[in-house]
Enzyme design. Structure first.
Site, PDB file in Angstrom:
ATOM      1  N   PRO A 355      38.961   7.065  89.848  1.00  0.00           N
ATOM      2  CG  PRO A 355      39.101   6.821  92.451  1.00  0.00           C
ATOM      3  CD  PRO A 355      39.641   6.040  91.096  1.00  0.00           C
ATOM      4  CB  SER A 671      30.200  -5.865  95.270  1.00  0.00           C
ATOM      5  OG  SER A 671      30.940  -5.814  94.249  1.00  0.00           O
ATOM      6  CE  LYS A 714      34.175  -3.827  94.871  1.00  0.00           C
ATOM      7  NZ  LYS A 714      33.708  -5.091  94.323  1.00  0.00           N
TER       8      LYS A 714
END
Length: 763
Positions: A355, A671, A714
């Protein structure tokens, strides 16, 4: 026959039958229209163009009564949120009326009727066709800027309707003229309009040719001046004086003798120098040849930097600039170790995926510094033209080498570290496919003889250390991803950010503002407060900006030393905290945390569900098709297991509304299945799911839990959000080896292979 079709308004763009157009749609009405067309009307849509295309919201009564039925060939969502749509015109139809769809007020529908084409005199049609074809050939022959490929296309067309539409497509006609041609049903009348327009164009070309002749006469006069100047040069030469060009040529030949160039490049420079000597100084070709020679001279053909061979010194430099990132640091050390054993070993092509803000670009720069290599960055985000990488042919005015060759010229070394940034954001369209070009550049078996279009000579790229960066591995073109060694840089935990702040950010601030670290201090507690309450990011960019703001204001406003930064000072200079410690404060029945991955890394997305009085259930949250299908799957799963879950059938039949926060962020992926089932059961069973519980995973109709990706991102997001228990697919058990121990020790991670395991644990 009358029938309904969704209508799309193209302002300033005319579509004709058999014409294929590409659009980039950025408004919700057009997107909704295309979706409705593909879902309910077999991809058919009515394309109309308002006469006043500058009007922002044209009235329905102003819309034309003739449009073109088009088929949606393809529709692709772009990274910038727009949709790229390809439409192909089919036929003209009469638009009887326009009205809004009952299902969605955003969609404009139209009632259309097939147009019965007028019967024309066959001889008149044939005459029009012959005249049109003859004039077209003459026009194309007179206008070199028009491709003659249209002649091959129309040579087999016998239908006058099709012929006139094909010619109107490529002719340089005004908007109003093309609109008239589109709305004209009589093909013979269209042919006459085109014949008239082509004849006008031929007259214009004749006038342009006359102007060219007049200019030629003027140039002849200039030629006289040139001859006189050449005589002056000759006189100077007899007197032993050198012209500016002769001095330049002497400098070029001197540089060839004093520097090391490959033999083929020496020969090419000498050849181009002779050509330069013969060309007139006032000719545009003179500057083009000189620029080309300068490019060849300035490239580092045989100039390299010496790599740092002390592995411990490299490790020390890398650790001094960046915290963590152990995988990439180990890979660099492995490369250096193997390079010692075999100096000819191929340099790896690494791709750092993670990211924004986790240090991909800055770490690549640090690698270059540690290896003692030159560093240069090339950004390919949004790049859609292969020529920007490969260069343009030197025959064009203003042509130049591509980004790759320019990089070598700037860094003056043939073994630099080149960072190719944002490879997941390249665009493939009619201008080219940059990803395929990158394959040739990065292929270690081919790039030894890379040829730039401008250079026209092979340049060795094999000594270069290429590092690529991307935010999302799945957006990297598959053929390119196959050639890369992927190294993931994950989000930072709270403690990672704390260490980065203490070891890197704060020392830089002390050095920048010339202050002693003992004059302004901040404790771990306050530092963590800033991390948790003022930042919400996978990396540390925001943290660095906020600490810079805090220290800057403290230095200016607090004169009494030493200063200890307290909660009071933080609130005074940074304002109220921007982020809550927990993601969702109003926790009740019908609320569950879902772990997902977005552009910015891992996210904890709350999911809400409630009963509604509307006639049908609702799904909101800007969801993609995959997530919408997940909702349908879990609805069927719960429906088939009402007895197992002890749910009253009447309660299940009540309309429900499910919403994924936040509603402004687009969401898609696999997800959300587990959280969607859980939030539905929480509502139906009137049972609150603990707010510190989260889950991620997709499931089948029978309840089997499927493997997911980006698990580390996550779980880091869950940890940063103070989640205490997480349910993940058992198929991801092997991925837990990559999870930091601090996360596994502070959070209960439960592996599930069937949803019933979660149900038994929570309900």
């Amino acid at each position: 026959m009358k029938y309904n079709l969704p209508a799309i308004l193209l302002k300033g763009l005319i579509t004709l039958p058999d014409q294929e157009i590409k659009l980039e749609i950025n408004n919700k009405y057009s997107k909704k229209t295309i979706e409705t067309s593909r879902r309910e009307y077999s991809g058919k849509v009515l394309v109309v163009c308002p006469k006043n295309y500058k009007e922002e919201e044209p009235d329905v009564s102003d819309l034309p009564k003739v449009g073109v039925v088009a088929e949606v060939i393809s529709s692709v969502k772009l990274p910038n949120g727009n949709d790229r749509v390809v439409l192909k015109g089919i036929k003209r139809v009469a638009a009887i009326k326009y009205f809004n769809s009952k299902k969605s007020r955003d969609v404009l529908l139209s009632k259309v009727e097939d147009i019965e084409l007028p019967k024309l005199n066959q001889k008149e049609k044939e005459a029009s066709k012959r005249k049109l074809t003859t004039l077209l050939r003459k026009y194309i022959k007179s206008n070199p800027s028009i491709s003659n490929s249209i002649l091959a296309q129309i040579s087999h067309v016998s239908n006058l309707d099709t012929l006139t539409d094909m010619i109107a497509t490529f002719m340089p006609l005004s908007f109003s003229k093309k609109l008239d041609l589109m709305q004209e049903i009589n093909s013979n009348k269209r042919a006459k309009i085109l014949i008239e327009d082509i004849m006008v164009e031929l007259e214009i070309i004749a006038l342009e040719n006359k102007i060219d002749e007049d200019l030629k006469k003027e140039l002849d006069n200039q030629q006289k001046e040139f001859i006189l100047k050449e005589k002056i040069k000759f006189i100077k030469k007899e007197l032993g004086e050198k012209s500016g060009k002769e001095v330049e040529i002497d400098e070029i030949l001197s540089e060839l003798d004093n520097k090391d160039y490959p033999e083929n490049i020496k020969s090419r420079i000498i050849k181009e120098t002779k050509k330069y000597e013969m060309v007139s100084e006032i000719s545009p070709e003179s500057s083009m040849i000189k620029n080309y020679i300068d490019t060849l001279l300035n490239l580092p053909w045989n100039k390299s930097t010496q790599d740092e061979k002390d592995i411990k010194e490299v490790e020390k430099k890398l650790n001094s600039t960046h915290y963590g990132l152990s995988d990439i640091k180990k890979r660099i050390v492995e490369f250096l170790y193997l390079k010692k054993i075999n100096p000819d070993i191929n340099t790896p092509i690494l791709c750092l995926v993670g990211p924004p803000g986790v240090g991909k670009s800055t770490f690549a720069s640090s690698i270059a510094s540690a290896l003692n290599r030159k560093f240069i960055k090339i950004s390919v985000g949004g790049l859609n033209d292969s020529s920007e990488l490969l260069g343009h042919r030197k025959t064009y005015v203003g042509s130049a080498p591509g980004k790759i060759i320019n990089a070598y010229a700037k860094c003056e070394s043939n073994n630099p570290l080149i960072l190719i940034d944002e490879v997941d954001k390249m665009v493939k369209d009619y201008k080219g496919d940059p990803a395929s070009t990158l394959l040739d550049i990065l292929d270690i078996n081919q790039n030894k003889n890379f040829v730039d279009n401008y250079l026209e000579e092979p340049f060795d790229l094999s000594k270069t250390f290429f590092i690529l960066t991307a935010n999302n591995i799945y957006n990297i073109p598959p053929e390119l991803r196959d050639r890369l060694e992927i190294i993931e840089l994950n989000s930072y935990t709270e403690f990672d950010k704390e260490n980065i702040a203490k070891k890197h950010i704060l020392p830089r601030l002390y050095d920048l503002y010339k202050i002693n670290k003992n004059d302004i201090t901040i404790n771990n507690k306050e530092l963590r407060m800033i991390i948790n309450s003022y930042t919400k990011e996978p990396g540390v960019r925001d943290l660095e900006r906020i600490l810079d703001t805090l220290y800057r204001k403290v230095i200016i406003n607090e004169t009494k030393k030493p200063i200890i930064i307290t909660d009071k000072l933080i609130n005074k200079y940074l304002g109220k905290p921007e982020y809550e410690q927990l993601i969702f404060s109003n926790w009740k029945v019908g609320c569950v945390n879902c772990l997902a991955c977005t552009y910015g890394g891992g996210e904890v997305l709350p999911v809400e569900m409630c009963f509604v009085n509307s006639a049908s259930p609702s799904i909101t949250g800007l969801l993609g098709e995959s997530m919408k299908e997940s909702i349908y799957v879990i609805n069927s799963y719960v429906s088939s297991n009402l007895d197992t879950f002890k749910i009253n059938e009447e309660d299940f039949k009540r309309p429900m509304h499910i919403h994924f926060l936040d509603g402004s962020t687009p969401k898609d992926g696999s997800s959300a299945g587990l959280s969607a089932v859980t939030v539905m059961l929480s509502l139906l069973k009137n049972k609150v799911v603990p707010r510190n519980v989260a889950m991620t995973g997709e499931m089948t109709l029978s309840g089997n839990v499927l493997k997911i990706g980006m698990l580390k991102e996550k779980l880091i997001a869950a940890y940063n959000a103070k989640i205490k228990k997480v349910y993940i697919p058992k198929a991801n058990e092997a991925d837990l080896d990559d999870i930091p121990d601090i996360i596994k020790n502070k959070m209960e991670i439960k592996l599930v292979s069937d949803y019933i395991e979660i149900y038994n644990d929570l309900f």
